[in-house]
Design an enzyme around this catalytic site. Structure first.
Site, PDB file in Angstrom:
ATOM      1  N   CYS A  52      47.772  -9.672  25.813  1.00 37.18           N
ATOM      2  CA  CYS A  52      48.842 -10.298  26.600  1.00 37.18           C
ATOM      3  C   CYS A  52      50.211  -9.989  25.999  1.00 37.18           C
ATOM      4  O   CYS A  52      50.400 -10.081  24.784  1.00 37.18           O
ATOM      5  CB  CYS A  52      48.612 -11.806  26.646  1.00 37.18           C
ATOM      6  SG  CYS A  52      49.822 -12.670  27.659  1.00 37.18           S
ATOM      7  N   CYS A  56      52.990 -16.292  22.618  1.00 36.97           N
ATOM      8  CA  CYS A  56      52.652 -17.706  22.378  1.00 36.97           C
ATOM      9  C   CYS A  56      51.954 -17.845  21.017  1.00 36.97           C
ATOM     10  O   CYS A  56      50.889 -17.242  20.797  1.00 36.97           O
ATOM     11  CB  CYS A  56      51.768 -18.238  23.501  1.00 36.97           C
ATOM     12  SG  CYS A  56      52.441 -17.856  25.124  1.00 36.97           S
ATOM     13  N   CYS A  59      48.060 -18.679  20.567  1.00 37.25           N
ATOM     14  CA  CYS A  59      47.052 -18.079  21.457  1.00 37.25           C
ATOM     15  C   CYS A  59      46.354 -16.858  20.854  1.00 37.25           C
ATOM     16  O   CYS A  59      46.999 -15.931  20.348  1.00 37.25           O
ATOM     17  CB  CYS A  59      47.716 -17.703  22.781  1.00 37.25           C
ATOM     18  SG  CYS A  59      46.524 -17.106  24.008  1.00 37.25           S
ATOM     19  N   CYS A  96      37.851 -22.501  37.240  1.00 35.75           N
ATOM     20  CA  CYS A  96      39.208 -22.094  36.879  1.00 35.75           C
ATOM     21  C   CYS A  96      39.194 -20.701  36.264  1.00 35.75           C
ATOM     22  O   CYS A  96      38.524 -20.468  35.260  1.00 35.75           O
ATOM     23  CB  CYS A  96      39.770 -23.119  35.900  1.00 35.75           C
ATOM     24  SG  CYS A  96      41.437 -22.726  35.371  1.00 35.75           S
ATOM     25  N   CYS A 127      40.709 -22.833  40.978  1.00 36.36           N
ATOM     26  CA  CYS A 127      41.938 -22.943  40.185  1.00 36.36           C
ATOM     27  C   CYS A 127      42.185 -21.580  39.548  1.00 36.36           C
ATOM     28  O   CYS A 127      41.227 -20.876  39.201  1.00 36.36           O
ATOM     29  CB  CYS A 127      41.769 -24.004  39.103  1.00 36.36           C
ATOM     30  SG  CYS A 127      43.227 -24.169  38.047  1.00 36.36           S
ATOM     31  N   CYS A 187      48.264 -28.117  38.256  1.00 41.29           N
ATOM     32  CA  CYS A 187      47.550 -28.557  37.063  1.00 41.29           C
ATOM     33  C   CYS A 187      48.463 -28.195  35.899  1.00 41.29           C
ATOM     34  O   CYS A 187      48.733 -27.014  35.673  1.00 41.29           O
ATOM     35  CB  CYS A 187      46.214 -27.823  36.958  1.00 41.29           C
ATOM     36  SG  CYS A 187      45.360 -28.108  35.398  1.00 41.29           S
ATOM     37  N   ARG A 260      42.676 -34.470  31.972  1.00 43.42           N
ATOM     38  CA  ARG A 260      41.503 -33.730  31.465  1.00 43.42           C
ATOM     39  C   ARG A 260      41.512 -33.638  29.939  1.00 43.42           C
ATOM     40  O   ARG A 260      42.488 -33.163  29.352  1.00 43.42           O
ATOM     41  CB  ARG A 260      41.470 -32.320  32.072  1.00 43.42           C
ATOM     42  CG  ARG A 260      40.238 -31.513  31.621  1.00 43.42           C
ATOM     43  CD  ARG A 260      40.071 -30.208  32.403  1.00 43.42           C
ATOM     44  NE  ARG A 260      40.151 -30.454  33.825  1.00 43.42           N
ATOM     45  CZ  ARG A 260      41.116 -29.986  34.615  1.00 43.42           C
ATOM     46  NH1 ARG A 260      42.042 -29.208  34.129  1.00 43.42           N
ATOM     47  NH2 ARG A 260      41.125 -30.288  35.894  1.00 43.42           N
TER      48      ARG A 260
HETATM   49  N1  SAM Z   1      48.396 -16.584  30.505  1.00 45.83           N
HETATM   50  C1  SAM Z   1      48.470 -17.713  31.320  1.00 45.83           C
HETATM   51  C2  SAM Z   1      49.476 -18.744  30.849  1.00 45.83           C
HETATM   52  O1  SAM Z   1      49.860 -18.719  29.691  1.00 45.83           O
HETATM   53  O2  SAM Z   1      49.843 -19.581  31.651  1.00 45.83           O
HETATM   54  C3  SAM Z   1      47.135 -18.400  31.536  1.00 45.83           C
HETATM   55  C4  SAM Z   1      46.160 -18.522  30.417  1.00 45.83           C
HETATM   56  S1  SAM Z   1      46.705 -19.484  28.989  1.00 45.83           S
HETATM   57  C5  SAM Z   1      45.443 -19.121  27.824  1.00 45.83           C
HETATM   58  C6  SAM Z   1      46.427 -21.145  29.544  1.00 45.83           C
HETATM   59  C7  SAM Z   1      46.761 -22.261  28.598  1.00 45.83           C
HETATM   60  O3  SAM Z   1      45.716 -22.397  27.630  1.00 45.83           O
HETATM   61  C8  SAM Z   1      48.004 -22.172  27.755  1.00 45.83           C
HETATM   62  O4  SAM Z   1      49.154 -22.483  28.459  1.00 45.83           O
HETATM   63  C9  SAM Z   1      47.733 -23.192  26.667  1.00 45.83           C
HETATM   64  O5  SAM Z   1      48.219 -24.471  27.029  1.00 45.83           O
HETATM   65  C10 SAM Z   1      46.207 -23.202  26.572  1.00 45.83           C
HETATM   66  N2  SAM Z   1      45.737 -22.634  25.298  1.00 45.83           N
HETATM   67  C11 SAM Z   1      45.781 -21.335  24.921  1.00 45.83           C
HETATM   68  N3  SAM Z   1      45.276 -21.156  23.688  1.00 45.83           N
HETATM   69  C12 SAM Z   1      44.907 -22.389  23.253  1.00 45.83           C
HETATM   70  C13 SAM Z   1      44.315 -22.868  22.041  1.00 45.83           C
HETATM   71  N4  SAM Z   1      44.025 -22.049  21.029  1.00 45.83           N
HETATM   72  N5  SAM Z   1      44.032 -24.183  21.946  1.00 45.83           N
HETATM   73  C14 SAM Z   1      44.338 -25.020  22.969  1.00 45.83           C
HETATM   74  N6  SAM Z   1      44.899 -24.620  24.124  1.00 45.83           N
HETATM   75  C15 SAM Z   1      45.189 -23.332  24.263  1.00 45.83           C
HETATM   76  C1  DTB Z   2      44.162 -25.709  29.778  1.00 46.64           C
HETATM   77  O1  DTB Z   2      45.032 -26.586  29.680  1.00 46.64           O
HETATM   78  N1  DTB Z   2      43.221 -25.481  28.873  1.00 46.64           N
HETATM   79  C2  DTB Z   2      42.419 -24.333  29.266  1.00 46.64           C
HETATM   80  C3  DTB Z   2      42.953 -24.025  30.692  1.00 46.64           C
HETATM   81  N2  DTB Z   2      44.065 -24.880  30.810  1.00 46.64           N
HETATM   82  C4  DTB Z   2      43.275 -22.643  31.046  1.00 46.64           C
HETATM   83  C5  DTB Z   2      42.478 -23.239  28.285  1.00 46.64           C
HETATM   84  C6  DTB Z   2      42.031 -23.669  26.903  1.00 46.64           C
HETATM   85  C7  DTB Z   2      41.996 -22.460  26.065  1.00 46.64           C
HETATM   86  C8  DTB Z   2      41.500 -22.749  24.701  1.00 46.64           C
HETATM   87  C9  DTB Z   2      41.562 -21.545  23.834  1.00 46.64           C
HETATM   88  C10 DTB Z   2      40.682 -20.412  24.247  1.00 46.64           C
HETATM   89  O2  DTB Z   2      39.509 -20.638  24.603  1.00 46.64           O
HETATM   90  O3  DTB Z   2      41.146 -19.274  24.156  1.00 46.64           O
HETATM   91 FE1  SF4 Z   3      49.311 -14.819  27.148  1.00 43.02          FE
HETATM   92 FE2  SF4 Z   3      47.997 -16.640  25.739  1.00 43.02          FE
HETATM   93 FE3  SF4 Z   3      50.573 -16.988  26.220  1.00 43.02          FE
HETATM   94 FE4  SF4 Z   3      48.791 -17.202  28.271  1.00 43.02          FE
HETATM   95  S1  SF4 Z   3      48.968 -18.530  26.482  1.00 43.02           S
HETATM   96  S2  SF4 Z   3      50.761 -16.114  28.282  1.00 43.02           S
HETATM   97  S3  SF4 Z   3      47.299 -15.657  27.596  1.00 43.02           S
HETATM   98  S4  SF4 Z   3      49.674 -15.321  24.999  1.00 43.02           S
END
Ligand code: SAM
Ligand code: DTB
Ligand code: SF4
Length: 334
Positions: A52, A56, A59, A96, A127, A187, A260
């Site tokens: 990506c 973030c 992530c 989702c 979703c 959401c 949730r």
């Molecule tokens: N890339 C898109 C975005 O950022 O909106 C969608 C996927 S992103 C992984 C969705 C959400 O997952 C993020 O906004 C964040 O709140 C959550 N998330 C990502 N990594 C996480 C982690 N290690 N632990 C908890 N929540 C996480």
């Molecule tokens: C949200 O709030 N939690 C989900 C969903 N929306 C997309 C994602 C959690 C991701 C946890 C880290 C991972 O599995 O990479």
């Molecule tokens: Fe990309 Fe992860 Fe950020 Fe979503 S949360 S925009 S997947 S780096």
């Protein structure tokens, strides 16, 4: 009453109430809006993993960090529908689909809309969480029948610059508002345990509770540990009672939103999850996998709900959830 004019001071005062008082208020409000034994279930699928362009700091999928997550192409529709069928079989009511994108490319829109239609045909709510959307993309997803779009604010406006530099809180709020105005249910939630102060957590909830309309669903994630990301050095475990207080506060300020209990359940005891359900959490992710990290097994979740005399309820048990984000101006609703 549903209010969208909460102030940080009001939220701080509520949050500082003695635990028995705060939890009693949350439970009372929960029962006014929901059956306290009903739990909504969603299942996640990463339809495009890793690589990506966003940075973030929490992530595993950002190309800016060395996390060992392998980048993949967008999955084929057939594969996605097979996974949706498996999710249905383990009791998910919503499916989702998440992609590691800053925003979807227009060339992928036909395929994404086909996924939405196919999953709907299986009898699941749909979703998607794909990053920022344009107004045209919102229209396409609405036409395809997408039920929810997930786009989290992640943390407080004040702490946001510490967790991402390639996008801003304003960018996030813009997409959330486009989705709402386009008639797709919102959401929107965030993450706890990324080194933010207690005040930031409360401020994040105030940001959600003062959106033009409350989100239909609000995921509360505990940061799921990922090796190799910047947040790793700042993250601190969230005190279990602090989590319960956050869920209770979310329930009080957003009475009709489905809250949730999202990432982080692997590290939670059954007793802690039960406390969260008691104060207003009424949705979980089901299935062994979130996007790139683990989630409790469907068997252990079914056993927990059974021990608590609680049950998985279909979307029709949560009518206010969908109605919320469709409100044009929640400021005038009571
Ligand atoms: N890339 C898109 C975005 O950022 O909106 C969608 C996927 S992103 C992984 C969705 C959400 O997952 C993020 O906004 C964040 O709140 C959550 N998330 C990502 N990594 C996480 C982690 N290690 N632990 C908890 N929540 C996480
Ligand atoms: C949200 O709030 N939690 C989900 C969903 N929306 C997309 C994602 C959690 C991701 C946890 C880290 C991972 O599995 O990479
Ligand atoms: Fe990309 Fe992860 Fe950020 Fe979503 S949360 S925009 S997947 S780096």
């Amino acid at each position: 009453m549903i209010r969208t004019d909460w102030t940080l001071n009001e939220a701080l005062t509520l949050h500082a109430l003695p635990f028995p008082e705060l939890t009693y208020r949350a439970q009372t409000i929960h029962r006014e809006h929901f059956n306290p034994t009903a739990i909504e279930t969603a299942s996640l699928l990463s339809i495009k993993t890793g690589g990506c362009p966003e940075d973030c700091g929490y992530c595993s999928q950002s190309a800016h960090h060395k996390t060992g997550v392998k980048a993949t192409k967008l999955m084929d529709v057939e594969e996605v529908l097979e996974a949706a069928g498996r999710a249905k079989a383990v009791g998910a009511n919503r499916f989702c689909m998440g992609a590691a994108w800053r925003s979807p490319k227009d060339r992928d829109m036909d395929k994404l809309c086909e996924m939405v239609r196919g999953v709907s045909k299986l009898g699941l709510e749909t979703c998607m969480t794909l990053g920022m959307l344009t107004p045209e993309q919102v229209i396409r997803f609405k036409e395809a029948g997408l039920n929810f779009y997930n786009h989290n604010i992640d943390t407080s406006p004040g702490y946001y610059p510490q967790i991402a530099a390639t996008r801003t809180m304003e960018d996030r709020l813009e997409t959330v508002e486009l989705v709402r105005q386009g008639g797709i249910n919102v959401c929107c939630g965030g993450i706890l345990g990324m080194g933010e102060a207690e005040r930031d957590r409360i401020s994040m909830l105030v940001t959600l509770a003062t959106l033009p309309a409350h989100p239909g669903s609000a995921p509360i994630n505990l940061w799921n540990k990922v090796e190799g990301v910047p947040v790793q050095s700042r993250a601190e475990p969230v005190d279990p009672f602090a989590l319960v207080r956050m869920v209770a506060l979310a329930r009080i300020m957003m009475p009709a939103t489905v809250v949730r209990l999202s990432a982080g359940r692997m590290g939670m005891s059954d007793e802690l999850q039960a406390l969260c359900f008691l104060v207003g959490a009424n949705s979980i992710f089901v299935g062994d996998q979130l996007l790139t990290t683990e989630n409790p097994s469907p068997g252990s979740d079914a056993e927990l709900l059974n021990r608590l005399g609680m049950h998985v309820a279909p979307a029709t048990a949560f009518p206010a959830e969908a109605a919320l984000s469709r409100r044009i101006d929640a400021r005038t609703t009571a």
